[in-house]
Design a protein around this motif. Structure first.
Motif, PDB file in Angstrom:
ATOM      1  N   ARG A 148       7.963   0.764   3.928  1.00  0.00           N
ATOM      2  CA  ARG A 148       9.155   0.160   3.354  1.00  0.00           C
ATOM      3  C   ARG A 148       9.176  -1.350   3.510  1.00  0.00           C
ATOM      4  O   ARG A 148       9.781  -2.057   2.727  1.00  0.00           O
ATOM      5  CB  ARG A 148      10.415   0.757   4.005  1.00  0.00           C
ATOM      6  CG  ARG A 148      10.587   2.241   3.743  1.00  0.00           C
ATOM      7  CD  ARG A 148      10.604   2.563   2.258  1.00  0.00           C
ATOM      8  NE  ARG A 148      10.897   3.964   2.014  1.00  0.00           N
ATOM      9  CZ  ARG A 148      10.809   4.540   0.829  1.00  0.00           C
ATOM     10  NH1 ARG A 148      10.404   3.841  -0.204  1.00  0.00           N
ATOM     11  NH2 ARG A 148      11.103   5.812   0.670  1.00  0.00           N
ATOM     12  N   HIS A 149       8.541  -1.882   4.556  1.00  0.00           N
ATOM     13  CA  HIS A 149       8.614  -3.323   4.794  1.00  0.00           C
ATOM     14  C   HIS A 149       7.701  -4.121   3.877  1.00  0.00           C
ATOM     15  O   HIS A 149       7.855  -5.334   3.763  1.00  0.00           O
ATOM     16  CB  HIS A 149       8.268  -3.627   6.261  1.00  0.00           C
ATOM     17  CG  HIS A 149       6.831  -3.371   6.605  1.00  0.00           C
ATOM     18  ND1 HIS A 149       6.377  -2.121   6.943  1.00  0.00           N
ATOM     19  CD2 HIS A 149       5.757  -4.199   6.648  1.00  0.00           C
ATOM     20  CE1 HIS A 149       5.078  -2.178   7.205  1.00  0.00           C
ATOM     21  NE2 HIS A 149       4.671  -3.416   7.028  1.00  0.00           N
ATOM     22  N   ALA A 150       6.755  -3.466   3.227  1.00  0.00           N
ATOM     23  CA  ALA A 150       5.845  -4.194   2.338  1.00  0.00           C
ATOM     24  C   ALA A 150       5.552  -3.328   1.128  1.00  0.00           C
ATOM     25  O   ALA A 150       4.435  -2.905   0.895  1.00  0.00           O
ATOM     26  CB  ALA A 150       4.552  -4.558   3.073  1.00  0.00           C
ATOM     27  N   ASP A 151       6.588  -3.046   0.354  1.00  0.00           N
ATOM     28  CA  ASP A 151       6.464  -2.067  -0.705  1.00  0.00           C
ATOM     29  C   ASP A 151       6.558  -2.718  -2.072  1.00  0.00           C
ATOM     30  O   ASP A 151       7.088  -3.827  -2.213  1.00  0.00           O
ATOM     31  CB  ASP A 151       7.567  -1.013  -0.572  1.00  0.00           C
ATOM     32  CG  ASP A 151       7.062   0.379  -0.873  1.00  0.00           C
ATOM     33  OD1 ASP A 151       7.842   1.316  -0.711  1.00  0.00           O
ATOM     34  OD2 ASP A 151       5.905   0.516  -1.273  1.00  0.00           O
ATOM     35  N   LEU A 152       6.060  -2.035  -3.074  1.00  0.00           N
ATOM     36  CA  LEU A 152       6.194  -2.460  -4.454  1.00  0.00           C
ATOM     37  C   LEU A 152       7.638  -2.239  -4.881  1.00  0.00           C
ATOM     38  O   LEU A 152       8.164  -1.135  -4.763  1.00  0.00           O
ATOM     39  CB  LEU A 152       5.244  -1.638  -5.324  1.00  0.00           C
ATOM     40  CG  LEU A 152       5.178  -1.970  -6.812  1.00  0.00           C
ATOM     41  CD1 LEU A 152       4.673  -3.383  -7.033  1.00  0.00           C
ATOM     42  CD2 LEU A 152       4.273  -0.962  -7.525  1.00  0.00           C
ATOM     43  N   PRO A 153       8.326  -3.272  -5.393  1.00  0.00           N
ATOM     44  CA  PRO A 153       9.743  -3.119  -5.748  1.00  0.00           C
ATOM     45  C   PRO A 153       9.962  -1.997  -6.756  1.00  0.00           C
ATOM     46  O   PRO A 153       9.146  -1.777  -7.653  1.00  0.00           O
ATOM     47  CB  PRO A 153      10.099  -4.484  -6.346  1.00  0.00           C
ATOM     48  CG  PRO A 153       9.114  -5.427  -5.742  1.00  0.00           C
ATOM     49  CD  PRO A 153       7.839  -4.640  -5.584  1.00  0.00           C
ATOM     50  N   GLU A 154      11.079  -1.297  -6.619  1.00  0.00           N
ATOM     51  CA  GLU A 154      11.363  -0.139  -7.465  1.00  0.00           C
ATOM     52  C   GLU A 154      11.444  -0.509  -8.939  1.00  0.00           C
ATOM     53  O   GLU A 154      10.999   0.246  -9.805  1.00  0.00           O
ATOM     54  CB  GLU A 154      12.658   0.526  -7.018  1.00  0.00           C
ATOM     55  CG  GLU A 154      12.948   1.861  -7.713  1.00  0.00           C
ATOM     56  CD  GLU A 154      11.908   2.922  -7.388  1.00  0.00           C
ATOM     57  OE1 GLU A 154      11.640   3.764  -8.249  1.00  0.00           O
ATOM     58  OE2 GLU A 154      11.371   2.898  -6.262  1.00  0.00           O
ATOM     59  N   ARG A 179       0.830  -1.210   0.000  1.00  0.00           N
ATOM     60  CA  ARG A 179       0.000   0.000   0.000  1.00  0.00           C
ATOM     61  C   ARG A 179       0.857   1.249   0.000  1.00  0.00           C
ATOM     62  O   ARG A 179       1.866   1.334   0.697  1.00  0.00           O
ATOM     63  CB  ARG A 179      -0.912   0.005   1.228  1.00  0.00           C
ATOM     64  CG  ARG A 179      -1.777   1.251   1.374  1.00  0.00           C
ATOM     65  CD  ARG A 179      -2.743   1.073   2.521  1.00  0.00           C
ATOM     66  NE  ARG A 179      -3.663  -0.031   2.272  1.00  0.00           N
ATOM     67  CZ  ARG A 179      -4.483  -0.535   3.195  1.00  0.00           C
ATOM     68  NH1 ARG A 179      -4.471  -0.062   4.415  1.00  0.00           N
ATOM     69  NH2 ARG A 179      -5.293  -1.518   2.877  1.00  0.00           N
ATOM     70  N   GLY A 180       0.462   2.215  -0.802  1.00  0.00           N
ATOM     71  CA  GLY A 180       1.071   3.540  -0.803  1.00  0.00           C
ATOM     72  C   GLY A 180      -0.011   4.536  -1.196  1.00  0.00           C
ATOM     73  O   GLY A 180      -0.530   4.481  -2.310  1.00  0.00           O
ATOM     74  N   MET A 181      -0.381   5.424  -0.282  1.00  0.00           N
ATOM     75  CA  MET A 181      -1.530   6.297  -0.485  1.00  0.00           C
ATOM     76  C   MET A 181      -1.116   7.763  -0.601  1.00  0.00           C
ATOM     77  O   MET A 181      -0.289   8.248   0.190  1.00  0.00           O
ATOM     78  CB  MET A 181      -2.533   6.134   0.668  1.00  0.00           C
ATOM     79  CG  MET A 181      -2.896   4.682   0.956  1.00  0.00           C
ATOM     80  SD  MET A 181      -3.580   3.809  -0.485  1.00  0.00           S
ATOM     81  CE  MET A 181      -5.168   4.632  -0.639  1.00  0.00           C
ATOM     82  N   VAL A 182      -1.697   8.465  -1.561  1.00  0.00           N
ATOM     83  CA  VAL A 182      -1.396   9.881  -1.760  1.00  0.00           C
ATOM     84  C   VAL A 182      -1.788  10.706  -0.542  1.00  0.00           C
ATOM     85  O   VAL A 182      -1.064  11.620  -0.129  1.00  0.00           O
ATOM     86  CB  VAL A 182      -2.119  10.403  -3.025  1.00  0.00           C
ATOM     87  CG1 VAL A 182      -2.077  11.928  -3.080  1.00  0.00           C
ATOM     88  CG2 VAL A 182      -1.487   9.816  -4.276  1.00  0.00           C
TER      89      VAL A 182
END
Length: 276
Positions: free
Chosen positions: A69-75, A31-34
């Motif tokens: 950072r611990h559960a992020d979409l890889p760069e 998850r990454g939210m604006v």
């Protein structure tokens, strides 16, 4: 001896059942939210009535909102997906450049100050931030579970998985901090796999979930751009000006050109799907 053998069998069966129950249910989330990025600590948006000024041709930045950072979409996957969007919107006369902004330049909960820093570094006027929310649920196949518990290592347990993905593109004018428009995309993938291949299969499903959601988002982003063009004309929600050296033939013509954005991007998505 018989008692010891029976106890050993029962213990082994319990261990197998316990292992099976460990695999029975689980989930994986990214998850990454604006909202979390731009308004940290439940900060309320500043509703200042400012008219955004869009200077054509635009320099556009595109980035994923930073997540945990611990559960992020890889760069590497982020870059691949962002370039998927970039390819759909490139070579437009009203856009001079589209810059992919790596997540390393965006600080979790960095707010508009961090967004402005990144915009200055990449020299962009408008930034499209993409939120993402993906959850994978996994359940072991009950029939395979029973058979595997009885036979042991001779049969590989199966697993079913369900991957739900949401992406949401939000377009901001950096200087005024105004949200111009937004568009979502979703996908739902169901599948099953042998237990030993579950990790690989579910990882591929998560990646495909993002691809499908992005492909669904692109035409919707086009439609929202067309709606924004109409709002600029009828409601005066933004001011269109020309940068020095830009040979546009007038604000209304430039906005009419923006209307081609939807058709061209839709064609690009259709071509990519046929090629895939």
């Amino acid at each position: 001896m018989r008692n010891k053998t029976l106890i050993a069998i029962l213990v082994a069966s319990s261990l197998l059942a316990g292992c099976a129950m460990w695999w029975e249910r689980g989930n994986h989330a990214q998850r990454g939210m604006v909202v979390d990025y731009l308004y940290p600590k439940n900060q309320q948006p500043e509703l200042t009535p400012t008219l955004p000024e869009l200077r054509l041709p635009l320099r556009v930045g595109i980035a994923f909102a930073p997540g945990d950072r611990h559960a992020d979409l890889p760069e590497v996957e982020r870059d691949r997906l962002l370039r998927r969007v970039k390819d759909a919107f490139t070579n437009r006369p009203y856009i001079s450049a589209i810059e992919v902004i790596p997540t390393a330049y965006l600080r979790p909960r960095g707010g508009f100050e961090n967004l402005e820093q990144a915009a200055r570094m990449f020299n962009v006027d408008v930034v499209t931030l993409i939120s993402y929310d993906q959850v994978q649920f996994s359940d072991s196949n009950r029939l395979s579970l029973l058979y595997w518990t009885i036979v042991g290592a001779y049969v590989i347990n199966g697993s079913q998985y369900d991957v739900s993905t949401l992406v949401d593109a939000t377009v901001f004018d950096v200087k005024s901090r105004n949200m111009l428009f937004r568009a979502p995309g979703t996908s739902q993938i169901k599948g099953s796999s042998a237990l030993v291949k579950l990790s690989e299969a579910s990882r591929e499903a998560r990646t495909e979930g993002y691809r499908q959601a992005i492909d669904e988002m692109i035409p919707r982003l086009d439609a929202q751009l067309e709606a924004f063009r109409t709002r600029v004309k009828e409601e005066k929600v933004a001011k269109i000006v020309h940068k020095p050296g830009y040979s546009g033939s007038g604000g209304s013509m430039d906005l009419a050109a923006l209307g081609l954005f939807g058709l061209a991007a839709t064609v690009a998505v259709a071509r990519r799907r046929r090629a895939g």
